[in-house]
Design a protein around this motif. Structure first.
Motif, mmCIF file in Angstrom:
data_model
loop_
_atom_site.group_PDB
_atom_site.id
_atom_site.type_symbol
_atom_site.label_atom_id
_atom_site.label_comp_id
_atom_site.label_asym_id
_atom_site.label_seq_id
_atom_site.Cartn_x
_atom_site.Cartn_y
_atom_site.Cartn_z
ATOM 1 N N VAL A 138 144.531 115.658 55.212
ATOM 2 C CA VAL A 138 143.861 117.218 55.337
ATOM 3 C C VAL A 138 145.660 117.851 55.164
ATOM 4 O O VAL A 138 144.746 119.389 54.841
ATOM 5 N N THR A 139 146.136 118.670 55.656
ATOM 6 C CA THR A 139 147.136 118.935 56.212
ATOM 7 C C THR A 139 148.013 119.821 54.526
ATOM 8 O O THR A 139 147.631 120.866 54.266
ATOM 9 N N GLU A 140 148.157 119.036 53.532
ATOM 10 C CA GLU A 140 148.650 118.791 52.040
ATOM 11 C C GLU A 140 147.133 119.837 51.034
ATOM 12 O O GLU A 140 147.200 120.572 50.696
ATOM 13 N N MET A 141 146.579 119.946 51.568
ATOM 14 C CA MET A 141 144.989 119.879 50.913
ATOM 15 C C MET A 141 144.424 121.343 51.310
ATOM 16 O O MET A 141 144.723 122.442 50.382
ATOM 17 N N VAL A 142 144.579 122.117 52.811
ATOM 18 C CA VAL A 142 145.474 123.026 53.145
ATOM 19 C C VAL A 142 146.738 123.925 52.690
ATOM 20 O O VAL A 142 145.777 125.079 51.955
ATOM 21 N N ARG A 143 147.189 123.804 52.420
ATOM 22 C CA ARG A 143 148.294 124.334 52.105
ATOM 23 C C ARG A 143 147.935 124.326 50.402
ATOM 24 O O ARG A 143 148.597 125.484 50.120
ATOM 25 N N GLU A 144 147.494 123.227 49.896
ATOM 26 C CA GLU A 144 147.515 123.250 48.570
ATOM 27 C C GLU A 144 146.663 125.220 48.169
ATOM 28 O O GLU A 144 146.154 125.617 47.475
ATOM 29 N N GLY A 145 145.688 125.353 48.989
ATOM 30 C CA GLY A 145 143.879 125.496 48.713
ATOM 31 C C GLY A 145 145.174 126.884 49.069
ATOM 32 O O GLY A 145 144.571 127.935 48.085
ATOM 33 N N LEU A 146 145.667 127.343 50.198
ATOM 34 C CA LEU A 146 146.309 128.315 50.712
ATOM 35 C C LEU A 146 147.670 128.752 49.674
ATOM 36 O O LEU A 146 147.469 130.261 49.138
ATOM 37 N N ARG A 147 147.873 127.836 49.058
ATOM 38 C CA ARG A 147 149.058 128.202 48.182
ATOM 39 C C ARG A 147 149.054 128.836 46.478
ATOM 40 O O ARG A 147 148.920 129.385 46.062
ATOM 41 N N LYS A 148 147.475 128.308 46.470
ATOM 42 C CA LYS A 148 146.686 128.917 44.943
ATOM 43 C C LYS A 148 145.540 130.180 45.458
ATOM 44 O O LYS A 148 145.887 130.478 44.236
ATOM 45 N N THR A 149 145.182 130.501 46.161
ATOM 46 C CA THR A 149 144.384 131.894 46.026
ATOM 47 C C THR A 149 145.408 132.627 47.324
ATOM 48 O O THR A 149 145.070 133.883 47.034
ATOM 49 N N GLY A 150 146.673 132.413 47.680
ATOM 50 C CA GLY A 150 147.684 133.442 48.515
ATOM 51 C C GLY A 150 146.327 134.365 49.730
ATOM 52 O O GLY A 150 147.513 135.273 50.527
ATOM 53 N N LEU A 151 146.110 133.443 50.530
ATOM 54 C CA LEU A 151 145.779 133.758 50.972
ATOM 55 C C LEU A 151 146.427 133.166 53.174
ATOM 56 O O LEU A 151 146.726 132.125 52.622
ATOM 57 N N SER A 152 146.382 134.540 53.614
ATOM 58 C CA SER A 152 147.327 134.240 54.945
ATOM 59 C C SER A 152 146.891 133.331 56.141
ATOM 60 O O SER A 152 145.532 133.188 55.552
ATOM 61 N N PRO A 153 147.419 132.107 56.201
ATOM 62 C CA PRO A 153 147.245 130.986 56.951
ATOM 63 C C PRO A 153 146.860 131.820 58.411
ATOM 64 O O PRO A 153 144.978 130.973 58.903
ATOM 65 N N GLU A 154 146.899 132.815 58.631
ATOM 66 C CA GLU A 154 145.849 133.428 59.988
ATOM 67 C C GLU A 154 144.579 133.461 59.880
ATOM 68 O O GLU A 154 143.816 133.755 60.670
#
Length: 771
Positions: A604-620
């Motif tokens: 799950v952690t890697e899936m979320v990282r990948e999603g944020l990296r692809k879209t450029g959304l801030s984790p916060e």
């Protein structure tokens, strides 16, 4: 080199040969006395002092040798004392050679007394007679007989040659040839003796080896001669087949031995008849396995040919037991001892085939039993408790069913029951209710008191149906029972089959829709109760089927779980929602839901990282929501992943709080940032003071833990007002502020109302909430 019996023979045989040299002192004494008398007579006739001296020497040597032989008798030589025997061999050799030399010199002296008349004749005759005795008595000792023959031949031959005429020279040559013949005869006798000795030694060796083999071999052996008498039997045969001992069977007819063993009660009459029939079958190779008291299984192999019969007995008790254990393990569940899935399927298929062959028309019943929430027991109390619960559940199920029903463990926490006859609606109700009742009673396991319930699916059918069809229908009925609230039973009906086929179609269509990107998202606003502004949205997946129209998430999400596509769905929601949120004004957030399967099958952690990296959304600006049931099912994986996500800055929300296995330990141990109170607590807050206090206390507890509090399911202004007055609530969410909106509409709503000075949020009833 002279022959040495000591080097050629074993100690025992060497000692025996030495003993034979001393075996007949009388014949030796008689021979020497005769020689002394003959020498004395010759001396008297020839008036020769020399011959009188020879007669006296014969007598003296005879006495000495007799004394030596008596000493040997008193020595009592040990059978394997080769060293002592060698000493006695030397003493015998000395005595024998001295005796032979006396005969040789007697012959030499007689030739020159009275011109060799009677004296020479007597000496030659007596000496030649003695030579024959030497060959017969001492042939086994090559050194001894050679010395004796030389001791005679040399002086006698020299005396003949000294006569100086052709006649005596011829006699000398003949004497030598005669002595050589005697030695050759002795050598032949010795070879015959040694051959016999070696043969006896080999026979003894083979006998010992055979005896050792018979004694130590792990199998029993019995050999019969042409007449059927027991010729050989070893000890192992007696152990494996009572009564067949060497003492009571060798030399007797086998039939007599078996009859005697039967009369003595050592074997049963049935075993006796079975064994004798196999023996009487004649030529060939036969095997039989028999049970021998007390608890042995013996394989008897009988081989007959050329008039003889060999019977082998092999103890196969452990092999039989191992095969029985293997067969048991292949057919029965190792935990509950009920038939396993494979064996149950074999038995039911065989029963259905028999019924079809006999055109039986009576109904059969298949009942599928599933323990509700069994995984919670394993995760909470551990697998040993879970296993013990399964054992007790199996015992209880079996206890309420009669012997005509076949119960099995079908796998995991699932049991199955087949009833081949006597099936009626009333009997099915009785069986199902009895199982539900017995499983609802408390389980006392390892100092724990557990409550367990079961869901049951039942199908009644004609035996014309195959097992696969019955299993499918029973599973559909079980699915219906679970869908209706669990802890109940459901009977299969045709509508379930239609629903099943519809569900199978949806599975295929959902997979295709995910692959083609045909699903879409809607967003439900999350409103800050104090600021009365939208501060984020919850992303919700939707599916508009080309033929069936809108398929609700309550239908397609479980289907995604079944086909193993839930993580694909989660990844789609994550990428789409974060990409959309990227276009919203900051710091608006988007929330997505994670399932237990996501944590079980995906990083799950890697899936979320990948999603944020692809879209450029801030984790916060991302928030993930999990339910309490997810915590229960995948506690370790969830704890690890949530800690990693929180380190990234992602918000963590506990969704539907109060509907699962609510535990304050989760709030303490896991890095939650938000708690969402389930809509079930809000439904009656306007009429129930108890519900309102409960919401208020949950909110207060959450605030003490520094958690943001969100209330779901706000549908009326009265509910909003009641909660606003009674509880310290941060955020609200519900249909009061509008239904979940597609991407374009939620973007317009956000652009219009969020974070613009003086803007307001208007409820669906038209009420305005001002900043």
């Amino acid at each position: 080199m002279f022959y040495s019996a000591r080097r050629k023979l074993p100690a025992v045989d060497y000692v025996s040969i030495v003993r034979s040299l001393y075996a007949d002192p009388r014949s030796m004494a008689y021979g020497m006395i005769c020689s002394a008398i003959a020498a004395g007579v010759s001396a008297y006739g020839a008036s020769s002092p020399l011959l009188y001296a020879m007669a006296a020497l014969f007598f003296i040597v005879c006495v000495a040798r007799i004394l030596d032989m008596r000493a040997f008798a008193r020595a009592n030589l040990v059978v394997d004392d080769a060293d002592s025997a060698a000493v006695w061999e030397v003493r015998m050799t000395v005595g024998a050679v001295v005796t032979a030399a006396l005969h040789g010199f007697w012959c030499y002296a007689s030739l020159w007394v009275n011109d060799g008349g009677f004296a020479a004749f007597a000496a030659a005759v007596v000496t030649m007679a003695g030579v024959t005795g030497i060959a017969n008595r001492n042939f086994a000792m090559d050194r001894l007989i050679t010395l004796q023959l030389l001791s005679i031949t040399i002086p006698f031959g020299v005396g003949l040659l000294l006569k100086g005429d052709i006649y005596h020279a011829t006699i000398a040559v003949l004497l030598i040839l005669f002595m050589a013949g005697i030695r050759r005869m002795a050598s032949n006798l010795r070879e015959i003796l040694l051959g016999a000795v070696h043969g006896r030694m080999e026979a003894n060796r083979l006998a010992r080896e055979l005896d050792t083999a018979l004694t130590t071999m792990p199998h029993g052996l019995c050999m019969l001669d042409e007449a059927g008498r027991v010729a050989v039997v070893n000890r192992r045969a007696r152990e494996l087949f009572p009564g067949l001992s060497p003492e009571r069977s060798v030399g007797r007819y086998l039939s007599q031995v078996i009859s005697q063993s039967r009369r003595d009660g050592l074997i049963s009459p049935t075993l006796a008849r079975q064994f004798m029939r196999a023996i009487a079958a004649g030529m060939g190779h036969r095997k039989m396995v028999v049970a021998v008291p007390p608890q042995l299984r013996v394989e008897i192999t009988i081989t007959s040919g050329q008039g003889h019969t060999v019977v082998m007995f092999e103890d196969i008790t452990e092999r039989v037991r191992a095969n029985e254990r293997i067969n048991y393990m292949a057919r029965f569940d190792g935990l509950t001892s009920l038939p396993n899935r494979h064996y149950f399927s074999e038995e039911v298929e065989a029963s259905l085939i028999r019924k079809r062959r006999t055109n039986a028309r009576e109904n059969v019943m298949l009942m599928m039993i599933d323990l509700d929430d069994f995984k919670h027991v394993n995760d909470t109390f551990g697998h040993p408790v879970g296993d013990a619960l399964l054992v007790e559940a199996a015992r209880r199920i079996r206890s309420v069913l009669d012997n005509s029903a076949v119960a099995a463990r079908f796998g995991g926490d699932e049991f199955i029951v087949y009833r081949p006859s006597g099936v009626t609606r009333r009997s099915v109700e009785r069986d199902a209710n009895a199982v539900l009742e017995v499983l609802s009673q408390p389980f006392f396991i390892m100092d724990q008191v557990l409550k367990a319930h079961a869901s049951i699916g039942v199908v009644i059918a004609k035996p014309t149906e195959d097992l696969a069809t019955l299993l499918t229908r029973a599973d559909l009925a079980l699915y219906g029972a679970k869908g209706s609230g669990k802890a109940q039973w459901s009977l299969f009906h045709d509508v379930m089959d239609i629903d099943y086929r519809q569900r199978q179609r949806l599975k295929a269509d959902l997979r295709e829709a995910l692959d083609k990107g045909e699903l879409f998202l809607v967003y439900q606003p999350i409103v800050d109760l104090r600021a009365r502004r939208i501060i984020g949205c919850e992303a919700l997946a939707r599916w508009n089927h080309a033929e069936l129209g809108n398929i609700p998430p309550s239908v397609f999400v479980p289907i995604a779980e079944e086909i193993g596509a839930i993580s694909d769905l989660t990844r789609f929601v994550l990428i789409t929602a974060t990409r959309e949120c990227k276009h919203w004004p900051s710091p608006l957030r988007v929330a997505i839901n994670l399932s237990a399967t996501d944590f079980r099958t995906t990083d799950v952690t890697e899936m979320v990282r990948e999603g944020l990296r692809k879209t450029g959304l801030s984790p916060e600006r991302l928030e993930v929501e999990i339910t309490e049931s997810t915590l229960i099912e995948e506690k370790q994986a969830v704890s690890k992943a949530l800690s990693e996500l929180r380190e990234l800055g992602v918000g963590i929300a506990l969704d539907d709080f109060g509907t699962g296995y609510s535990s304050l330990s989760y709030l303490h141990a896991l890095p939650f940032t938000k708690l969402k109170i389930d809509r079930s607590f809000v439904a009656d807050v306007t009429t129930s003071e108890r519900s309102l206090k409960l919401v208020s206390n949950i909110a207060k507890l959450s605030k003490d833990l520094d958690l943001t509090v969100t209330v779901e399911g706000i549908e009326t202004e009265d509910q909003l007002d009641a909660i606003s007055r009674a509880a310290d609530i941060d955020q609200v969410q519900g249909f009061l502020f509008g239904v979940p909106l597609p991407r374009r509409e939620i973007a317009e709503l956000i652009e219009r109302v969020s974070f613009a000075p003086g803007q307001t949020i208007r409820s669906r009833s038209g009420k305005v909430f001002r900043h």
